[in-house]
Write an enzyme that holds these catalytic residues in place. Structure first.
Site, mmCIF file in Angstrom:
data_model
loop_
_atom_site.group_PDB
_atom_site.id
_atom_site.type_symbol
_atom_site.label_atom_id
_atom_site.label_comp_id
_atom_site.label_asym_id
_atom_site.label_seq_id
_atom_site.Cartn_x
_atom_site.Cartn_y
_atom_site.Cartn_z
ATOM 1 N N ASP A 102 16.785 87.600 7.457
ATOM 2 C CA ASP A 102 17.336 88.279 6.280
ATOM 3 C C ASP A 102 18.500 87.444 5.760
ATOM 4 O OD1 ASP A 102 18.785 89.037 8.665
ATOM 5 O OD2 ASP A 102 19.879 90.506 7.464
ATOM 6 N N ASP A 133 21.820 79.938 6.838
ATOM 7 C CA ASP A 133 22.068 81.241 7.497
ATOM 8 C C ASP A 133 20.910 82.165 7.197
ATOM 9 O OD1 ASP A 133 23.196 83.464 8.643
ATOM 10 O OD2 ASP A 133 24.727 83.756 7.125
ATOM 11 N N GLU A 167 20.308 91.437 10.288
ATOM 12 C CA GLU A 167 21.558 90.890 10.835
ATOM 13 C C GLU A 167 22.702 90.989 9.844
ATOM 14 O OE1 GLU A 167 24.716 88.183 12.020
ATOM 15 O OE2 GLU A 167 23.583 88.142 10.162
ATOM 16 N N ASP A 196 23.067 80.635 15.056
ATOM 17 C CA ASP A 196 23.364 81.326 13.796
ATOM 18 C C ASP A 196 24.821 81.097 13.408
ATOM 19 O OD1 ASP A 196 23.207 82.969 11.608
ATOM 20 O OD2 ASP A 196 23.379 84.833 12.740
ATOM 21 N N HIS A 228 37.786 108.906 -20.501
ATOM 22 C CA HIS A 228 38.372 107.987 -21.479
ATOM 23 C C HIS A 228 39.854 107.838 -21.126
ATOM 24 C CE1 HIS A 228 39.963 106.475 -25.212
ATOM 25 N NE2 HIS A 228 38.786 106.525 -25.842
ATOM 26 N N HIS A 445 27.059 82.641 2.980
ATOM 27 C CA HIS A 445 27.424 83.864 2.238
ATOM 28 C C HIS A 445 28.016 83.542 0.872
ATOM 29 C CE1 HIS A 445 27.751 86.672 5.989
ATOM 30 N NE2 HIS A 445 26.797 85.764 6.102
#
Ligand SMILES: NCC(=O)N[C@@H](Cc1c[nH]cn1)C(=O)O
Ligand SMILES: [Zn+2]
Ligand SMILES: [Zn+2]
Length: 476
Positions: A102, A133, A167, A196, A228, A445
């Site tokens: 994933d 990753d 993960e 990893d 608003h 990431h």
């Protein structure tokens, strides 16, 4: 033996294009575990992984690990976990490789220079979400077994795989699977290998620790709908103002965590650790340049490494419900949910941290005397992991790195979290090593994540050599 390793190495070199093509096919699958709308892609990714291992003659299972709670009583099936086995010779060690397929979310609008799900080769760097990753490392392990098979060279150890698809969102469901298979699938496993994570510099590394993570949602709810700001501003007590106010009490500008009790559990830095950090190859100026900042929280190498690896930290990730689109919108959001996490280190305990954070936020919120409602939930509580660097698995790692890269590896820790590492250690009681092949600048990431061809191919050779070294470990 040397001849066989040489042949394997040549085989890997000559199959580079095929390995890149398979990575391209894997990266093309948007297996983002954080987005339930992408769940069918993630399921396809698990199926593709299982098919690949089956085609190699492995004993493969797609293990059902139950459902994911979505809130409001709704659930969806979790992606199945792929397990596989190659060889069952009781005279050999059994090594279990853990990895995940994933990925983190990625959109072109986030600032990618190339399409995130279209693997793009620029000067030998393969850009794509999940490339480093953790898709290329998982493939490198698969190609390792495949290379031994293709050349008819006996695997020096039995190899098992556990490949998951959750993960990036905390390995939901995997703990229970490990517990339930402890006396079956894991019974004959001697060692667990995880790839990893990445190197710290251009020098290859062995990783002996990861931080854990406690991930929180803090929700502040006020009016029954958005308002608003011209019409209602000044008369209502705004949820976002409350939320920002309490978030600002989590950490000081100099990085000190302000939640009472959090820092008390942290193991003190020993002289030995300090010396170890001194020896690690880490260029502070390069690090600054790579992330594009003019100043860091600390200036010395040891302080930076210690705060990256072995101290807790608070990061605020986002606010759901906040206006974030381009342009201006004069809205008062009615309900906002902050997402923040606290990385965990020895000897912190997620259950204690959960209580400390929840009590503290309710106290500071109480001081604001707001009529709005605060709800704090910890959605991930992953523990840190630390290994014994004197274990034969690490000796084998040092030997394999020396053989392939002709240098000694750096001994490093990882600031990120591999939620399942501590569970593997506690439940199976097997020894674990983290053997990274990702580069220090892979942008995990982040935008423009990449895996270099060099790390992918030489990393595969490292795994081939590593299995050989593990096969040589003397039995007690
Ligand atoms: N490569 C490992 C990784 O990136 N792990 C994630 C896991 C995680 C922790 N909390 C939520 N997800 C990481 O952010 O460290
Ligand atoms: Zn990962
Ligand atoms: Zn990750």
């Amino acid at each position: 033996l040397e001849f066989e390793l040489e042949e394997l190495s040549k085989y890997i070199d000559s199959h580079q294009e095929e390995y890149v093509q398979t990575l391209r096919e894997w990266v093309a699958v948007e297996s983002d575990s954080s987005d339930v709308l992408k769940r069918s892609d993630l399921e396809r990714m698990m199926d593709m992984t299982a098919e690949k291992l089956k085609a190699m003659g492995g004993t493969v299972e797609l293990v059902d690990i139950g459902v994911q709670e979505l809130g409001g009583g709704k659930t969806i099936p979790l992606p199945k976990v792929v397990t596989a086995q190659f060889g069952s010779d009781s005279s050999k060690y059994t090594v279990c490789v853990y990895g995940h397929v994933d990925v983190q979310p990625a959109k072109m609008e986030d600032g990618w220079a190339t399409e995130p799900y279209n693997l793009t080769d620029i000067n030998g760097n393969l850009y794509g979400r999940g490339a480093s990753d953790n898709k290329a490392p998982v493939l490198a392990w698969i190609h390792t077994v495949e290379a031994y098979q293709a050349l008819g060279i006996e695997l020096p150890v039995n190899v098992k795989f556990v490949i998951e698809g959750m993960e990036e969102t905390g390995s939901n469901g995997l703990d229970a699977m490990i517990v339930s298979k402890n006396d079956t699938f894991f019974a004959d496993v001697d060692y667990i290998v995880i790839s990893d994570c990445g190197w710290l510099s251009r020098r290859p590394a062995l990783t002996y620790g990861t931080r854990g993570n406690c991930y929180f949602f803090a929700e502040v709810e006020g009016p029954k709908q958005d308002l608003h700001s011209g019409v209602y501003g000044g008369t209502v007590i705004e949820p976002m103002t409350d939320l920002i106010g309490i978030l600002d009490t989590l950490i000081s500008p100099s990085g000190k965590i302000l939640i009472p009790g959090i820092r008390d559990a942290v193991a003190p830095l020993s002289d030995e650790e300090w010396r170890l950090y001194q020896d690690v190859e880490f260029d502070v100026e390069n690090y600054k340049a790579k992330i594009g900042v003019s100043r860091l929280m600390y200036s010395s190498k040891v302080d930076l490494l210690a705060h990256r690896w072995r101290y807790p930290t608070v990061s605020i990730h986002g606010i759901e419900g906040a206006f974030s689109a381009p342009g201006s919108k004069t809205v008062i959001p009615a309900k906002v949910i902050a997402k923040f996490s606290i990385r965990q280190v020895p000897n912190m305990d997620p259950a204690t941290v959960e209580k400390q954070v929840t009590d503290y936020l309710h106290t500071v919120f109480g001081r604001r005397k707001s009529p709005n409602k605060l709800k704090v939930t910890m959605i991930i509580g992953a523990k840190p992991w630390l290994a014994d660097t004197q274990h034969p698995l690490y000796k084998a790692g040092r030997e394999a790195v020396k053989k392939v890269f002709k240098v000694d590896p750096d001994m490093i820790r990882e600031g990120g979290t591999i939620p399942i590492a501590k569970t593997f250690q506690d439940v199976t009681r097997k020894s674990i090593i983290m053997l990274p092949i990702g580069g220090f600048d892979d942008g995990l990431h982040s935008q423009n994540e990449k895996m270099s061809r060099y790390n992918y191919i030489e990393g595969t050779k490292l795994f081939v050599s590593y299995l050989h070294e593990v096969g040589q470990i003397k039995r007690d």
